[in-house]
Design an enzyme around this catalytic site. Structure first.
Site, PDB file in Angstrom:
ATOM      1  N   GLY A 231      27.763   0.555  29.776  1.00 56.80           N
ATOM      2  CA  GLY A 231      26.609   1.356  29.999  1.00 56.80           C
ATOM      3  C   GLY A 231      25.854   1.472  28.549  1.00 56.80           C
TER       4      GLY A 231
ATOM      5  N   GLY B 118      23.583   0.122  27.024  1.00 56.70           N
ATOM      6  CA  GLY B 118      21.905   0.123  27.181  1.00 56.70           C
ATOM      7  C   GLY B 118      21.381   1.604  27.482  1.00 56.70           C
ATOM      8  N   GLY B 119      21.869   2.245  27.776  1.00 56.32           N
ATOM      9  CA  GLY B 119      21.354   3.842  28.254  1.00 56.32           C
ATOM     10  C   GLY B 119      21.409   4.508  27.002  1.00 56.32           C
TER      11      GLY B 119
ATOM     12  N   ILE C 226      23.057   7.540  26.693  1.00 59.85           N
ATOM     13  CA  ILE C 226      24.362   8.096  26.549  1.00 59.85           C
ATOM     14  C   ILE C 226      25.188   6.998  25.685  1.00 59.85           C
ATOM     15  CG2 ILE C 226      26.668   8.642  27.258  1.00 59.85           C
ATOM     16  CD1 ILE C 226      25.312  10.126  29.788  1.00 59.85           C
ATOM     17  N   GLY C 227      25.054   5.757  26.260  1.00 63.73           N
ATOM     18  CA  GLY C 227      25.879   4.786  25.431  1.00 63.73           C
ATOM     19  C   GLY C 227      25.549   4.253  24.155  1.00 63.73           C
TER      20      GLY C 227
ATOM     21  N   PHE D   8      30.890   8.893  33.752  1.00 65.70           N
ATOM     22  CA  PHE D   8      29.729   9.009  34.827  1.00 65.70           C
ATOM     23  C   PHE D   8      30.047   9.729  35.920  1.00 65.70           C
ATOM     24  CE2 PHE D   8      31.654   5.096  35.324  1.00 65.70           C
ATOM     25  CZ  PHE D   8      31.673   4.911  36.691  1.00 65.70           C
TER      26      PHE D   8
ATOM     27  N   HIS E  12      34.561  19.293  37.702  1.00 65.15           N
ATOM     28  CA  HIS E  12      33.619  19.142  36.617  1.00 65.15           C
ATOM     29  C   HIS E  12      32.142  19.055  37.609  1.00 65.15           C
ATOM     30  CE1 HIS E  12      31.005  18.095  33.306  1.00 65.15           C
ATOM     31  NE2 HIS E  12      30.720  16.697  33.884  1.00 65.15           N
TER      32      HIS E  12
END
Length: 328
Positions: A13, A15-16, A18-19, A124, A180
């Site tokens: 991930g 490209g996001g 967080i990533g 995630f 969570h």
């Protein structure tokens, strides 16, 4: 630049938001130069790759790909933020079906391409069940895979620090355990505020209820304030988790781990943990009767979510888990 290890880390991930923050944090902390950025969206991951190259981190060996085989092969550490983000009005549980299917595919990629990976962090949402799904499908040992849970505790720490006007790290022994999500169990009976027991400070029941509510709604509040889900805090905490697994500073905030002890069975849930080079180690939470009751309620909620993904066919019935993962 000296690095903690030269072993391959995969950011899923990447490209996001967080990533991309994770990639930068890994390099700024000097964890490993060998980072593979993986995402199914080529323009996004390509753009993050270019930006990291423009940072010109000395010694960095960054690559990117949209091919899971290329990404996972040879990986020793993985952090995955590769699910759909939560949007305003959604709970973590609303993301259940789609993200658990993504987690199942993620686990299968681990089993197929990097069965000798050392540690995996899943962040995630809903992280408790996406991590459980990934663990079942991956074939890994339970101490090799953890999920992000620290943000609930850091949000509690922030609320107490603001309430009493102290620096945030002066608030200690205040944690959340269990799920969570909105069903988290808040443990603060042993909390210290700049060395003083919380129980000895002026705090009404009404105000304490508000603090707990703001803690459980911390992620939702970020969405309201910024128009998108959290990205800087989960990225940093996830990287600190993998740092501990790499043999760096042990990670001591709560983490989601596979629990089959203390009366809790076959769930991923936040516990008092330490993540080090030998994986995750957890102990039983200690609290008041009220706190332990809240933990039990959170556990029961996690059981329901687990049973829901079983009913959807994403994971098998509990008694069949060992067919997919001999370590369970």
């Amino acid at each position: 630049m000296a690095f903690l290890t030269n072993e391959k880390l995969v950011i899923v991930g990447a490209g996001g938001m967080i990533g991309s923050n994770m990639v930068q944090s890994v390099l700024m902390l000097g964890l490993t130069p060998n980072i593979c950025l993986y995402d199914i969206y080529e323009p996004g991951v390509h753009g993050v790759y270019d930006e990291m190259c423009h940072c010109a981190f000395p010694g960095a060996n960054i690559s990117y790909t949209v091919d899971p085989k290329e990404a996972f092969t040879g990986a020793k550490y993985i952090i995955s933020s590769g699910g759909a983000p939560r949007k305003e009005g959604m709970t973590r549980e609303d993301l259940l079906k789609g993200n658990c299917q993504i987690a199942a595919d993620f686990g299968e990629n681990i089993k197929k391409y990097c069965p000798d990976v050392k540690h995996v962090v899943v962040i995630f949402n809903p992280a408790d069940v996406t991590a459980l799904t990934a663990l079942i499908h991956s074939g890994l040992k339970p101490n090799q895979l953890t999920s992000l849970a620290a943000l609930d505790s850091t949000r509690l720490q922030q609320q107490l620090a603001q309430e009493f006007g102290v620096q945030q790290d002066k608030v200690t022994n205040a944690y959340t355990y269990g799920g969570h999500g909105e069903q988290m169990a808040v443990f603060a009976s042993k909390a210290l505020i700049d060395g003083k027991p919380l129980s000895e400070l002026p705090l009404s029941d009404e105000r304490w209820a508000e603090i707990k509510h703001m803690t459980t709604q911390g992620g939702s509040n970020i969405i309201k304030l910024r128009g998108r889900s959290s990205f800087q805090s989960p990225a940093y905490q996830a990287v600190k988790m993998i740092e501990g697994a790499m043999g760096g500073e042990p990670f001591k905030w709560p983490a989601g781990c596979y629990v089959n002890a203390f009366g809790f069975k076959n769930v991923m849930m936040a516990m008092p943990t330490v993540i080090d080079k030998d994986g995750v180690h957890f102990t039983e939470p200690e609290g008041t009767a009220e706190e332990m009751a809240a933990l039990q309620a959170s556990y029961e909620h996690l059981q329901k979510m687990r049973d829901e993904i079983i009913s959807l066919g994403i994971i098998p019935a509990v008694e069949d888990w060992a067919k997919d993962n001999a370590n369970l």
